[in-house]
Design an enzyme around this catalytic site. Sequence first.
Site, PDB file in Angstrom:
ATOM      1  N   CYS A  42      36.081  50.856  28.379  1.00 36.36           N
ATOM      2  CA  CYS A  42      35.387  50.152  29.452  1.00 36.36           C
ATOM      3  C   CYS A  42      33.962  50.698  29.568  1.00 36.36           C
ATOM      4  O   CYS A  42      33.704  51.873  29.298  1.00 36.36           O
ATOM      5  CB  CYS A  42      36.118  50.337  30.780  1.00 36.36           C
ATOM      6  SG  CYS A  42      35.360  49.398  32.138  1.00 36.36           S
ATOM      7  N   ASP A  44      32.450  51.294  32.171  1.00 39.12           N
ATOM      8  CA  ASP A  44      32.363  52.116  33.386  1.00 39.12           C
ATOM      9  C   ASP A  44      31.764  53.504  33.086  1.00 39.12           C
ATOM     10  O   ASP A  44      32.220  54.200  32.172  1.00 39.12           O
ATOM     11  CB  ASP A  44      33.783  52.268  33.971  1.00 39.12           C
ATOM     12  CG  ASP A  44      33.770  52.822  35.381  1.00 39.12           C
ATOM     13  OD1 ASP A  44      33.157  53.888  35.595  1.00 39.12           O
ATOM     14  OD2 ASP A  44      34.378  52.193  36.270  1.00 39.12           O
ATOM     15  N   ARG A  46      32.086  56.190  34.475  1.00 40.92           N
ATOM     16  CA  ARG A  46      32.961  57.332  34.724  1.00 40.92           C
ATOM     17  C   ARG A  46      33.930  57.602  33.584  1.00 40.92           C
ATOM     18  O   ARG A  46      34.725  58.536  33.645  1.00 40.92           O
ATOM     19  CB  ARG A  46      33.743  57.100  36.027  1.00 40.92           C
ATOM     20  CG  ARG A  46      32.850  56.951  37.244  1.00 40.92           C
ATOM     21  CD  ARG A  46      33.617  56.384  38.416  1.00 40.92           C
ATOM     22  NE  ARG A  46      34.110  55.033  38.139  1.00 40.92           N
ATOM     23  CZ  ARG A  46      34.864  54.329  38.972  1.00 40.92           C
ATOM     24  NH1 ARG A  46      35.222  54.847  40.128  1.00 40.92           N
ATOM     25  NH2 ARG A  46      35.264  53.108  38.655  1.00 40.92           N
ATOM     26  N   HIS A  98      41.197  52.207  32.086  1.00 35.57           N
ATOM     27  CA  HIS A  98      41.276  53.252  33.122  1.00 35.57           C
ATOM     28  C   HIS A  98      41.753  52.669  34.448  1.00 35.57           C
ATOM     29  O   HIS A  98      41.449  51.515  34.771  1.00 35.57           O
ATOM     30  CB  HIS A  98      39.911  53.928  33.300  1.00 35.57           C
ATOM     31  CG  HIS A  98      38.847  53.018  33.832  1.00 35.57           C
ATOM     32  ND1 HIS A  98      38.431  53.038  35.132  1.00 35.57           N
ATOM     33  CD2 HIS A  98      38.138  52.032  33.228  1.00 35.57           C
ATOM     34  CE1 HIS A  98      37.493  52.119  35.301  1.00 35.57           C
ATOM     35  NE2 HIS A  98      37.296  51.489  34.172  1.00 35.57           N
ATOM     36  N   CYS A 101      39.856  50.274  37.530  1.00 29.66           N
ATOM     37  CA  CYS A 101      38.851  49.498  36.788  1.00 29.66           C
ATOM     38  C   CYS A 101      38.313  48.343  37.648  1.00 29.66           C
ATOM     39  O   CYS A 101      39.068  47.450  38.063  1.00 29.66           O
ATOM     40  CB  CYS A 101      39.465  48.954  35.502  1.00 29.66           C
ATOM     41  SG  CYS A 101      38.278  48.062  34.472  1.00 29.66           S
TER      42      CYS A 101
HETATM   43 CO    CO Z   1      36.586  49.554  34.011  1.00 32.09          CO
END
Ligand code: CO
Length: 210
Positions: A42, A44, A46, A98, A101
């Site tokens: 992803c 993302d 993080r 994750h 998400c």
């Molecule tokens: Co995500």
Amino acid sequence: MQTPQKLLLENRAWSEEISKKNPEFFKLLAKEQKPSFLWIGCADSRVPADTIVNAQPGEIFVHRNIANQVINTDFNCLSVLQYAVDVLKVKHVIVCGHYGCGGVKAALMPQSSKLVITNKWLMHIKDVYRLHQDELDIIPDDRRLDRLIELNILEQLYRLTHTSIIQASWKHGHKPTLHGWVFGLHDGLIKELIMLDHNTQINPIYRYHD
Ligand code: CO
């Protein structure tokens, strides 16, 4: 304060630190790449691929997008997959999603008129929800998102097996193993959900004729 200048300064410090530890590092890095892993994750911030598995430059070939999807009309992801499998000959393809998400969470909500392009990307996750709606709708609200996140990862693994790239490599190539992983933002730990190898039975409607 976070500024681009700070990133450039950090980069300089990082480069100097590595060169101090291993003066040959960048000379070797510049020569070639031989990663054993393709990571589809992803976007993302993080969930940075290399950081969470403590990998060094050169170890992991990375593709990231919203909600770690493998879409069979996405030439970006498919080009990365083809190059990783056919040229770099990675031994493992990892799809790492994750918990928490935002992409999967947004897919469970009505479409936003401000995000028409992003909506189209998330449409594929709505399809995953619809495919498993009977199971998902009886799960308590606080568990439903987690489960859809897991099902979305499983779905990407199946989609990988539907590509000509993986099927050809499983038949005539070096037979990479596919892994579906989920990362926990709360504890920083990765859990394996599924592993598929060249013995996997692919649904006949997705199989390529030889
Ligand atoms: Co995500």
